[in-house]
Design a protein around this motif. Structure first.
Motif, mmCIF file in Angstrom:
data_model
loop_
_atom_site.group_PDB
_atom_site.id
_atom_site.type_symbol
_atom_site.label_atom_id
_atom_site.label_comp_id
_atom_site.label_asym_id
_atom_site.label_seq_id
_atom_site.Cartn_x
_atom_site.Cartn_y
_atom_site.Cartn_z
ATOM 1 N N PHE A 205 37.722 30.593 32.340
ATOM 2 C CA PHE A 205 38.922 31.431 32.670
ATOM 3 C C PHE A 205 40.049 30.428 32.799
ATOM 4 O O PHE A 205 40.088 29.428 33.622
ATOM 5 N N LYS A 206 41.474 30.794 32.405
ATOM 6 C CA LYS A 206 42.666 30.331 32.600
ATOM 7 C C LYS A 206 43.480 30.792 33.282
ATOM 8 O O LYS A 206 43.931 32.015 32.590
ATOM 9 N N PRO A 207 43.952 30.466 34.265
ATOM 10 C CA PRO A 207 45.140 31.003 35.243
ATOM 11 C C PRO A 207 46.385 30.847 34.532
ATOM 12 O O PRO A 207 47.399 30.159 35.211
ATOM 13 N N GLY A 208 46.911 31.757 33.440
ATOM 14 C CA GLY A 208 48.170 31.764 33.135
ATOM 15 C C GLY A 208 48.864 30.515 32.795
ATOM 16 O O GLY A 208 48.201 29.502 32.233
ATOM 17 N N ASN A 209 50.203 30.463 32.888
ATOM 18 C CA ASN A 209 50.967 29.345 32.613
ATOM 19 C C ASN A 209 51.100 28.293 33.775
ATOM 20 O O ASN A 209 52.128 27.774 34.050
ATOM 21 N N THR A 210 50.021 27.888 34.414
ATOM 22 C CA THR A 210 49.982 26.968 35.246
ATOM 23 C C THR A 210 50.045 25.426 34.734
ATOM 24 O O THR A 210 49.459 25.000 33.847
ATOM 25 N N ASP A 211 50.942 24.591 35.621
ATOM 26 C CA ASP A 211 51.153 23.364 35.290
ATOM 27 C C ASP A 211 51.186 22.634 36.268
ATOM 28 O O ASP A 211 52.214 22.530 37.142
ATOM 29 N N GLU A 218 51.361 29.564 38.744
ATOM 30 C CA GLU A 218 51.727 30.967 38.421
ATOM 31 C C GLU A 218 50.615 31.787 39.250
ATOM 32 O O GLU A 218 49.404 31.956 38.634
ATOM 33 N N LEU A 219 50.690 32.198 40.318
ATOM 34 C CA LEU A 219 49.748 33.040 41.204
ATOM 35 C C LEU A 219 49.320 34.144 40.655
ATOM 36 O O LEU A 219 48.088 34.230 40.800
ATOM 37 N N ALA A 220 50.099 34.757 40.167
ATOM 38 C CA ALA A 220 49.644 36.177 39.538
ATOM 39 C C ALA A 220 48.580 36.025 38.520
ATOM 40 O O ALA A 220 47.610 36.872 38.426
ATOM 41 N N GLY A 221 48.577 34.833 37.729
ATOM 42 C CA GLY A 221 47.414 34.291 36.596
ATOM 43 C C GLY A 221 46.207 34.026 37.525
ATOM 44 O O GLY A 221 45.324 34.505 37.148
ATOM 45 N N TYR A 222 46.289 33.418 38.720
ATOM 46 C CA TYR A 222 45.127 33.245 39.544
ATOM 47 C C TYR A 222 44.373 34.596 39.940
ATOM 48 O O TYR A 222 43.273 34.677 39.855
ATOM 49 N N GLU A 223 45.340 35.324 40.451
ATOM 50 C CA GLU A 223 44.629 36.607 40.907
ATOM 51 C C GLU A 223 44.310 37.532 39.814
ATOM 52 O O GLU A 223 42.853 37.949 40.087
ATOM 53 N N ASP A 224 44.647 37.454 38.559
ATOM 54 C CA ASP A 224 44.168 38.278 37.283
ATOM 55 C C ASP A 224 42.848 37.600 36.991
ATOM 56 O O ASP A 224 41.880 38.331 36.761
ATOM 57 N N GLU A 264 41.712 42.094 47.990
ATOM 58 C CA GLU A 264 42.991 41.512 48.429
ATOM 59 C C GLU A 264 43.245 39.992 48.205
ATOM 60 O O GLU A 264 41.946 39.316 47.879
ATOM 61 N N PHE A 265 44.273 39.618 47.681
ATOM 62 C CA PHE A 265 44.569 38.244 47.191
ATOM 63 C C PHE A 265 45.438 37.522 48.371
ATOM 64 O O PHE A 265 46.484 38.068 48.702
ATOM 65 N N TYR A 266 45.292 36.220 48.688
ATOM 66 C CA TYR A 266 45.933 35.703 49.730
ATOM 67 C C TYR A 266 46.347 34.323 49.134
ATOM 68 O O TYR A 266 45.498 33.410 48.874
ATOM 69 N N HIS A 267 47.487 33.902 49.276
ATOM 70 C CA HIS A 267 47.975 32.462 49.274
ATOM 71 C C HIS A 267 48.156 31.800 50.582
ATOM 72 O O HIS A 267 49.137 32.233 51.154
ATOM 73 N N SER A 268 47.771 30.422 51.095
ATOM 74 C CA SER A 268 47.852 29.837 52.043
ATOM 75 C C SER A 268 49.073 29.225 52.253
ATOM 76 O O SER A 268 50.077 29.214 51.209
ATOM 77 N N ARG A 269 49.197 28.723 53.317
ATOM 78 C CA ARG A 269 50.417 27.904 53.596
ATOM 79 C C ARG A 269 50.391 26.474 52.751
ATOM 80 O O ARG A 269 49.337 26.007 52.300
#
Length: 343
Positions: A205-211, A218-224, A264-269
């Motif tokens: 699984f690859k999370p979008g255009n993360t570099d 790209e957090l939306a890629g992780y959620e997907d 639910e998707f959550y991104h930390s501090r």
């Protein structure tokens, strides 16, 4: 407090003093560590009943590895003894734009040659609440992969919650071999932990255009991909650390989590960790912090924040083990990252 069992390889770590390159070093600093052992140490340090399962040679070096765990309050009564050697890894700590380097000398180590018959898993998991392993152990040998699956079957038979840190190591196996072995093991897993490389190399699984080198996450890629992983493997939680590597000495550090039951998707501090003292064990300290939060009964967002803060602090401590206390982690979660002298 909960009883948590971890299983894997503990190794002798030989690191160059300070930030010396290998070619400069006339001596090495000695300590012990390894993915699952590091998790056990953190959990024992937080007050949980942490038990580590491995096999070490029946000699003084094996005894030293076990003693290092005993010193930190880890239960080692289920450690098997035998085999020819303890695995070793050499560490050259990088700085600024110079990356850290690891050289393994772990072929034919005691755990790599271990047999299922070396362990009484029914006894090992008696009264346990949680079992944690990583993708490193199945990678060290086919025998170790078989032992890992036997442990997972025994844990699930007792209804124990299972977590994995995918931990892809390209020096140990190929992505193709990792996907073949680890995909099979995911049927036993409730909580899946990793990072963007692990998700791609181990499970495909690859999370979008993360570099991570530019800090473009790209957090939306992780959620997907988390949704896809839950759909395929029925995980309760999927967790990923998010390391933004500006240099070897300067990282952005945060994490995200997906609740498979509530979607639910959550991104930390996010923490800016600089200068980094020692990043080895950072992922293990993160996994341990998340596990600690969940077995403490924290909600999944609070458990994630505890894990991220614990790991941020680990980056300031030499050696594999995270030696911070609960109050220190709680203080950072609460916003006190001043580093002021405590008198």
């Amino acid at each position: 407090m909960a009883k948590v069992v971890t299983m894997g390889e503990i190794m002798l770590r030989l690191s160059t003093p300070g930030f010396e390159k290998f070619i400069q070093a006339d001596n090495f600093d000695v300590c012990y560590g390894g993915g699952e052992a590091n998790v056990a140490v953190s959990l024992a340090n937080y007050g949980h009943d942490a038990s580590f399962v491995t096999k070490v040679p029946k000699n003084e070096i094996g005894d030293c590895a076990v003693a290092a765990l005993n010193k930190m309050g880890v239960d080692t009564k289920n450690v098997a003894h035998g085999g020819d050697r303890l695995g070793i890894y050499f560490l050259e700590t990088g700085a600024a734009m110079r990356a850290s380097k690891v050289v393994y000398d772990r072929a034919h180590s005691a755990i790599a040659e271990a047999e299922i018959s070396d362990f009484d898993f029914d006894k090992i998991f008696e009264g346990a609440d949680w079992f944690h392993f990583t993708g490193i152990t199945p990678a060290v040998s086919d025998k170790a992969a078989e032992v890992t699956e036997a442990a997972l079957k025994a844990a699930k038979a007792k209804g124990i919650t299972v977590s994995v840190d995918l931990n892809f190591r390209k020096k140990l196996w190929s992505s193709e071999k990792a996907q073949k072995v680890m995909t099979n093991l995911m049927q036993y897993v409730d909580v899946c932990i990793g990072n963007e490389e692990d998700a791609e190399k181990v499970l495909g699984f690859k999370p979008g255009n993360t570099d991570v080198t530019s800090g473009d996450l790209e957090l939306a890629g992780y959620e997907d991909i988390f949704k896809q992983m839950v759909a395929k493997f029925n995980f309760k939680y999927v967790v990923s650390s998010l390391r933004e590597s500006y240099s070897a000495s300067d990282n952005g550090w945060s994490a995200c989590i997906y609740n498979g039951e509530t979607s639910e998707f959550y991104h930390s501090r996010k923490y800016r960790v600089t200068p980094i003292v020692d990043r080895v064990g950072g992922g293990d300290s993160f996994a341990a912090g998340v596990i600690c939060g969940l077995v403490d009964g924290k909600d999944f967002k609070s458990a994630l924040e505890f894990g991220v803060a614990a790991s941020a602090l680990k980056h300031t401590i030499p050696g594999d083990f995270n030696l911070v206390t609960r109050p220190e982690v709680d203080a950072l979660v609460g916003g006190d990252g001043s580093g002021r002298v405590q008198r």
